[in-house]
Each structure stands twice: as structure tokens, then as C-alpha cells.
Write an enzyme that holds these catalytic residues in place. Structure first.
Site, PDB file in Angstrom:
ATOM      1  N   ASP A 157       0.873  -1.167   0.000  1.00 44.38           N
ATOM      2  CA  ASP A 157       0.000   0.000   0.000  1.00 44.38           C
ATOM      3  C   ASP A 157       0.915   1.221   0.000  1.00 44.38           C
ATOM      4  O   ASP A 157       2.095   1.145   0.360  1.00 44.38           O
ATOM      5  CB  ASP A 157      -0.948   0.004   1.219  1.00 44.38           C
ATOM      6  CG  ASP A 157      -2.141   0.946   0.980  1.00 44.38           C
ATOM      7  OD1 ASP A 157      -2.074   1.772   0.037  1.00 44.38           O
ATOM      8  OD2 ASP A 157      -3.137   0.869   1.729  1.00 44.38           O
TER       9      ASP A 157
HETATM   10  C1  BGC Z   1      -4.991   3.336   0.030  1.00 41.17           C
HETATM   11  C2  BGC Z   1      -4.999   2.342  -1.105  1.00 41.17           C
HETATM   12  C3  BGC Z   1      -4.813   3.066  -2.412  1.00 41.17           C
HETATM   13  C4  BGC Z   1      -3.514   3.867  -2.358  1.00 41.17           C
HETATM   14  C5  BGC Z   1      -3.214   4.628  -3.634  1.00 41.17           C
HETATM   15  C6  BGC Z   1      -3.794   4.252  -0.016  1.00 41.17           C
HETATM   16  O1  BGC Z   1      -3.967   5.302   0.870  1.00 41.17           O
HETATM   17  O2  BGC Z   1      -5.031   2.654   1.264  1.00 41.17           O
HETATM   18  O3  BGC Z   1      -6.202   1.631  -1.111  1.00 41.17           O
HETATM   19  O4  BGC Z   1      -4.815   2.172  -3.482  1.00 41.17           O
HETATM   20  O5  BGC Z   1      -3.609   4.791  -1.294  1.00 41.17           O
HETATM   21  O6  BGC Z   1      -4.079   5.678  -3.814  1.00 41.17           O
END
Ligand code: BGC
Length: 754
Positions: free
Chosen positions: A287
Site C-alpha cells: 500500500d
Molecule cells: C490506500 C490504497 C490506495 C492507495 C493509492 C492508499 O492510501 O489505502 O487503497 O490504493 O492509497 O491511492
């Protein structure tokens, strides 16, 4: 396709794409020739693993390192550099043109493609995933994913970062609208089908956030504690089902710790379970900002660091490989997993070029169809619904911005609203931390299509006395209530924000024919439920939502959704009466807007979330085990017709259950028939568990013999000691019916261990 047509398309692609852009690059890359011995990996007759090996053999160390991390925050952060070829999504990994390895352009796409407006594009807002799961329809889930894949492709992306798979263990989790269910089998099946739909468009799919990212409060530091058996039988089982069904290219590891180690450097969950036990062949990506180390993460099974600005997998990884701290073979494995996924999904052979324009009408129709199956009728006293246009003279529509549109969820799942926020177009298409409404006004559809002859007023519901007055002067009142939820913050309570409980009570006191329509991210409580006539759960209903709601209220569509979660009467009934770590300082969403923003990051001190409190007894199992009555049980939902179950049969080895289902009402309808199993007492699981279901369409008066296969895995328990699933010996109770709390058919069967 003829050679001529191929050449024409390639030329068109080059004309339509800006030089140097992702699609121009991909278009030129696709011209690689399979018969060139130096590019043997371009031969599509070889299997993806062989092709990846051939290519990796030609890669330099620097090229390998380049492919295991992203190019930074890009468009996500003001001021961050945006690499050439970046397609405007959340992530970007530059390709290697000399090898015909295209860029990876990743886009958030949980409930539709994010950030389309940034580049004057359009994307379809689908109903929330929890809503989709209320359809219990795997075909609808496949359709849902194919809408996302189709639109990603049209926009020139080749990887989705959606596929929210975390179990709805914490009903106040801000991201429940991106997730599916409290039940691992329902969740795994629906999200697995969704990911299959994405990948059917030759787009790399993803399933996230692995694992136990079940609340947002403190997500970057919290340690989720859960005993191995319970973990395997709940949250991990959901991932297992989806991953083995869809073979997604990516699995995104989450921000939190799992039993001590960060999820992105957790040898148990990544190496031992995901890659070894389940045989996952794709790649693990972090993530965004979820990587915490170089060597530990690489050895534990992380394959790609995103967005990559922390440098864990750039020069430090190169040095770790050169010094032998990370074996060369491990780096090759990381690259192999990424490249083989690109071959397997077709993003190299069938790149998303030329770009095209998303068809908003097709997307809207698909979204509406899904919502029609997803809305759940929770209450219908005296059969007030469906409303008859001929008999309805006046309606007071109240609240929820029903005059302007329908609510959507926030955070990285936010889809941009066409024309700007429907309640405040000046605000723009999306703003992090603000509720965004989409232009699908239920009021408009009721007024113009469903009941054109009725006198219909609208009151915003902000002043209780005015709302009650409007309600008292109409034949019936329809109140819309909303619960805005977002990534980065949980709700402190199941109660509706902004005094809306009082609004419903005031309207119900003023008009005995009050109907409530819910637009909410996840479970809410409804203290006013006994005083209203009908409740329709529409979730976040998507761009076709206004029409779907009107069509259900007026009977053009017979509701058929069933709850994929338990709705508790109050927070006190939950395993965790308060969200762990959520303090008054961090606030909640809604009334004190601002206080709760980014609370996910506001807990620098690590703290534990003890999921052993409920362990395996997530959701409806908790209510059964503790003998508590929910407000509305898991699997529950009403129809405008009635179904009768009879004649349950089961074969001696419990391969399938068979029974008769009859529509005894006057109209056609769909019934979701559910099968639950209670394992022998020796299993130590004193609750029924969902073991199968089928959505069945029946004409009025029709009967069908329904057969539902039983997966042996769902009749088994996980043993910590042997790392194995076994079916215990003893008496299994099979129950069949229309909800977890209404199971008219039952049979007990003695089964031997397996
Ligand atoms: C989220 C993810 C997301 C990523 C990119 C993170 O804050 O938890 O689900 O894909 O950001 O935007």
C-alpha cells in the site's frame, strides 16, 4: 485481425497519442516481433512463466531494480514529479522499451476509476462494493469488474488497484463501502468474481488490503492481533477464495501490523500463506507508503514497493543484492512475478491502446442494473410498498440532497462526479474529506417518471419543524438519510450523523406513512425503525441510483438484495462497543467535520486491536454465539412476492443440498436461497456458517428444484498444528432458508473425517 487492420490501428494509436505518452510507448512496444530470436518472450504461444524467464535473462540489475518500485507519488501529491509516460493514476512504474516491456500505469478503481476529471475524462460510479455484495450475484460482480476493466482500458491504464477484500469485522470502518461482507465466503466469492471481470479486459487486477486492515483508526501503526486458526478461517479465508478464483496479478499488503510484523514485511502472511500455501503466482505490492524496510520486506515476500519514494527498493535493494543480504534469486523472483502477470493478463500482447472514450450510457445502465439487485428492502409494514402511481396524490420528499443526487464514498475510492459535486458544483468533481454527490436525483425520477401525476414537494430536512410540516401535509413522506464514510477515518458510532435520527422520528410522528431510504457506507443503527412503514437500504447506489430507487419504490423493479452484514441495534451489541484507539481527539466523521480527518495517521504510538475478542465469531456468528438479537440479521431482505422452501435433501457425502423453492406471490421475483452449516460440537464453533447460496429467478406461482453445491473447504476447520484443513467427524446440521435467522429447512448428517 488482418495485418492491414493491425497496421492501421497502430498508426491511429500513434496519431491519437501524444509522443512519449504511455499509449504511444505501448503502441510502439506492441510492434515487437515474436520471430526475432532476441525477443523470444514475445511469442504468445509460450506460457507466461517461460516468457518472463526469457525476458529476465536479458535484464540488467538496474533494470530489475527499476521494475520493483514505483516512480513516486506523481499526481497524488502536489509538487511531486510526474514521470514521462505517467497516465495520471495513483501509480507508475516505467517500462523498459528495449525489451518491449511496457510501463505499468496503475489506477485506483474500487467502485469505478478514480481521478478521471483531472484529465477531462469520465468514469462510471458503480454502487459500493458492500451494495454489490447484497446482490449475492457472482455474475453481477463479474459485470462490476468488467465495467472497471473496460473503462481503465479506455483510459490507457493497465492495472487496477481496487478489489477491496478486507472482512467487515468492524462495522464502523470508514472503508466498508469498498469491502464486501462480514462473511468470508460471500466476500471472497464476490470480490473474486469482481477481479475476474477486471482481468477479462486484459487489465491487471488487484486484491487489497492484505490483511486485517479492518479499521482506519491508527491503520499505519496498529497491531491487529488474531489467533492463527481464526485468521485462517475468517479474514484469510476471504482472500484465499478470491485469489484462487481470480488469479489476480497483484495483492496489495496493508499498512497495519499483523500479529507483530507489518503486513508488508510479514513472512507468515506473505511467504508462508499467500505464496506457499495458496500458490499465488502474482506479485505483492505495498500500500502507498506501507513499506518499512528493504531486506526484511524483500525476504518476507514484498515484490514491489509503492509509490517508491521511500527508496527501500531502489539503491538500498541493489546494494542488499550485491552484498548478498537479499539473494539474486529473490530479486529475480520479484521481477518474474510482475512480468509473468503482465504476460498472463495480456497487458503486453493486448496493450490498452489506442485509447478510447468511455461510454457513459453503457456504464450507467450497468451500474443501475447492479443497484437494482443490490438494494435491500428491510421493512414494509402493511405492504405500503410498492407505491401505486395511480393512488399516490401527494408525496413529501425530505432530506439526503435527494433533489440533487446520490452520495458516494470518499478517499482513494472516490470517483469524480461529472459536472462537479451535484450539491455544490463549484466544489469540483472530488475533494478529499468532503461528501460528493452524483447527479442522479431520486426526486427527479420520482417526479418525472414514477409519479408524474402526484404533487411532490422537497424539503432539505435541515429544520425538523419544517420537515414535519411538509410531511404532515402530504399523503406519504419519503425521507432520505445519508452516512458519508471515507478512507482515513472511521465512524465513532453506528448512529446516523447530523441529527438524522431525530429527523426521521419527527417526520414519522407527523406522517404515519413514512418511508426511509438509506444511503450509507456501512451498517447503521435505526432507533426509529418501529415507527416507520418501510425502509429501503440503497447503500451508495452509484450513477444509476436515483432511477433504481424510484423504480423499486414504485414497483417497476421487485427488490431482491439481502444483507451481506448484520445490522446491530446499537454499538453496545458489537464485540468492540467502541472502535479501538478512536479517541474524542480523533473524532468521527459527520458532525464535527475536520476533527476526524486523517485520524488514520494521528496515532503514532503503536497500539493493539484485539480481534481475539470475537475471533472466528465475526458478524452474525457473534450474535448467535452471544444470543443477541440484531436489528436486521445477516442474509435478510424482503421482496414484493413470497417464497416457500420445501423438501430438503442431501447426499451422503454432503456434496450438495437440493430443495424446492416456490414463488407463492402474484409477481415474478428473485430469491437468494441460503445454506448454513453448523459443524459438530468437537469443532469448537458454536454457530452456523454460510456454506452456499443461489440467486433464483421465479415467475409468479413457479416452483424450481434448486441444487447448491457444497465446497468441502467450507465444511472444514483449520488446524494450527498440522497447517491443514480437515473435515471433523460427527453430526453436521444443514439449514436452508431466506436469511440467517429464518431457516425453515434442516437436516442433520453424520459425516466422517476428511
Ligand atoms: C490506500 C490504497 C490506495 C492507495 C493509492 C492508499 O492510501 O489505502 O487503497 O490504493 O492509497 O491511492
Amino acid at each position: 485481425m488482418s495485418i492491414c487492420r493491425k497496421a492501421l490501428l497502430a498508426c491511429l494509436a500513434i496519431i491519437l497519442c501524444h509522443p512519449g505518452s504511455a499509449c504511444a510507448q505501448a503502441a510502439s512496444q506492441s510492434s515487437a516481433h515474436p520471430s526475432d530470436p532476441r525477443q523470444a518472450w514475445m511469442d504468445p504461444s509460450l506460457d507466461p512463466d517461460a516468457r518472463a524467464d526469457l525476458m529476465i535473462h536479458e535484464m540488467t540489475l538496474d533494470e530489475k531494480i527499476q521494475f520493483v518500485h514505483g516512480a513516486g507519488w506523481g499526481v497524488l501529491r502536489n509538487g511531486a514529479p510526474v514521470a514521462p509516460g505517467h497516465n495520471g493514476g495513483a501509480g507508475f512504474v516505467p517500462g523498459i522499451p528495449r525489451l518491449h516491456l511496457p510501463d505499468i500505469n496503475l489506477a485506483d478503481s474500487a467502485v469505478g476509476v478514480r481521478m478521471a476529471a483531472l484529465q477531462s475524462r469520465y468514469a462510471t460510479l458503480l454502487p459500493s462494493v458492500i451494495g454489490l455484495s447484497a446482490s449475492w450475484d457472482p455474475d453481477a460482480a463479474f459485470l462490476y469488474g468488467s465495467v472497471i476493466g473496460r473503462e481503465l482500458r479506455a483510459m490507457g491504464f493497465n492495472m487496477s488497484i481496487g478489489g477491496g477484500m478486507d472482512l467487515i469485522r468492524e462495522p464502523r470502518n470508514g472503508r466498508n463501502f469498498e469491502y464486501s461482507s462480514e462473511d468470508p465466503i460471500l466476500a471472497g466469492t464476490m470480490v473474486g468474481q469482481l477481479a475476474r471481470g477486471v482481468q477479462s479486459n486484459h487489465i491487471m487486477g488487484d486484491i487489497k488490503h492484505y490483511v486485517l486492515n479492518d479499521q482506519e483508526t491508527g491503520r499505519n501503526t496498529l497491531n491487529a492481533e488474531l489467533d492463527t486458526r481464526a485468521l485462517r478461517e475468517t479474514d484469510l479465508l476471504a482472500f484465499q477464495i478470491a485469489i484462487t478464483m481470480a488469479h489476480p496479478a497483484g495483492v496489495m499488503c496493508s499498512y497495519n501490523r499483523v500479529n507483530g510484523d507489518y503486513a508488508c514485511e510479514n513472512d507468515y502472511t506473505l511467504n508462508q500463506v499467500l505464496k506457499h500455501d495458496w500458490g499465488f503466482k502474482g506479485f505483492v505490492l505495498s500500500d502507498w507508503g506501507g513499506t518499512h524496510s528493504t531486506v526484511k520486506a524483500a525476504l518476507a515476500g514484498l515484490d514491489q514497493d509503492q509509490p517508491g519514494d521511500d527508496n527501500f527498493f531502489s539503491e538500498p535493494l541493489k546494494q542488499a543484492v550485491l552484498s548478498g543480504q537479499v539473494p539474486q534469486g529473490r530479486l529475480d523472483d520479484m521481477v518474474h512475478r510482475i512480468v509473468r502477470s503482465m504476460f498472463a493478463t495480456g497487458v503486453i500482447d493486448q496493450p490498452p491502446t489506442p485509447r478510447s472514450v468511455v461510454d457513459p450510457f453503457r456504464g450507467r445502465d450497468d451500474a443501475q442494473k447492479i443497484e437494482e439487485e443490490s438494494a435491500v428492502l428491510l421493512e414494509n409494514t402493511g405492504g405500503i410498498l410498492p407505491l401505486s402511481a395511480a393512488k399516490t396524490h401527494s408525496i413529501a420528499v425530505i432530506g439526503g440532497h435527494a433533489d440533487a443526487g446520490v452520495l458516494s464514498g470518499g478517499g482513494s475510492a472516490q470517483v469524480d462526479a461529472p459536472g462537479g459535486n451535484a450539491v455544490d458544483p463549484k466544489m469540483g468533481a472530488s475533494v478529499w474529506g468532503k461528501a460528493i454527490y452524483f447527479p442522479s436525483s431520486p426526486l427527479r425520477y420520482i417526479r418525472e417518471q414514477a409519479a408524474p401525476g402526484a404533487a411532490i414537494t422537497y424539503d432539505p430536512g435541515t429544520d425538523l419543524a419544517a420537515a414535519a410540516k411538509a410531511a404532515s401535509s402530504a399523503q406519504l413522506a419519503i425521507v432520505f438519510v445519508t452516512q458519508w464514510m471515507s478512507e482515513g477515518e472511521d465512524s465513532a458510532t453506528l448512529s446516523l450523523p447530523d441529527n438524522q435520527d431525530a429527523l426521521v422520528s419527527a417526520v414519522a410522528a407527523a406522517n404515519p406513512n413514512t418511508i426511509v431510504v438509506l444511503e450509507n457506507g456501512g451498517p447503521i443503527s435505526m432507533p426509529w425503525a418501529p415507527s416507520v412503514k418501510a425502509v429501503l437500504e440503497s447503500w451508495y447506489p452509484g450513477i444509476g441510483g436515483g432511477q433504481a430507487i424510484a423504480d423499486i419504490l414504485f414497483g417497476r423493479v421487485n427488490p431482491s438484495g439481502k444483507l451481506p452484514v448484520t445490522l446491530a441495534a446499537s454499538d453496545a451489541d458489537l464485540p468492540h462497543p467502541q472502535v479501538t484507539g478512536l479517541t474524542p481527539r480523533t473524532g468521527n466523521n459527520g458532525a464535527d467535520a475536520g476533527a476526524g480527518r486523517n485520524q488514520a495517521r494521528q496515532r503514532p504510538q503503536p497500539f493493539a486491536v484485539d480481534y481475539n475478542v470475537e475471533g472466528m465469531a465475526v458478524g452474525y456468528r457473534w450474535f448467535q454465539e452471544k444470543n443477541k438479537q440484531p436489528l436486521f440479521p445477516f442474509g435478510f431482505g424482503l421482496s414484493y412476492t413470497r417464497f416457500v422452501y420445501s423438501d430438503l435433501k442431501i447426499d451422503p457425502d454432503a456434496k450438495a443440498v437440493t430443495f424446492d423453492l416456490r414463488n407463492t406471490g402474484a409477481i415474478a421475483g428473485d430469491e437468494i436461497a441460503e445454506v448454513y452449516v453448523t459443524l459438530p460440537a468437537s469443532a469448537g464453533e458454536p454457530f452456523r456458517k454460510l456454506a452456499g447460496w443461489k440467486r433464483v429467478s421465479l415467475a409468479a406461482g413457479a416452483t424450481q428444484t434448486v441444487s447448491i453445491p457444497l465446497d468441502p473447504l467450507y465444511l472444514s476447520i483449520y488446524s494450527n498444528t498440522g497447517n491443514a484443513w480437515t473435515r471433523p467427524t460427527g453430526d453436521f446440521l444443514f439449514e436452508v432458508g431466506g436469511s440467517s435467522a429464518d431457516l425453515p429447512l434442516h437436516l442433520s448428517l453424520r459425516l466422517a473425517a476428511r
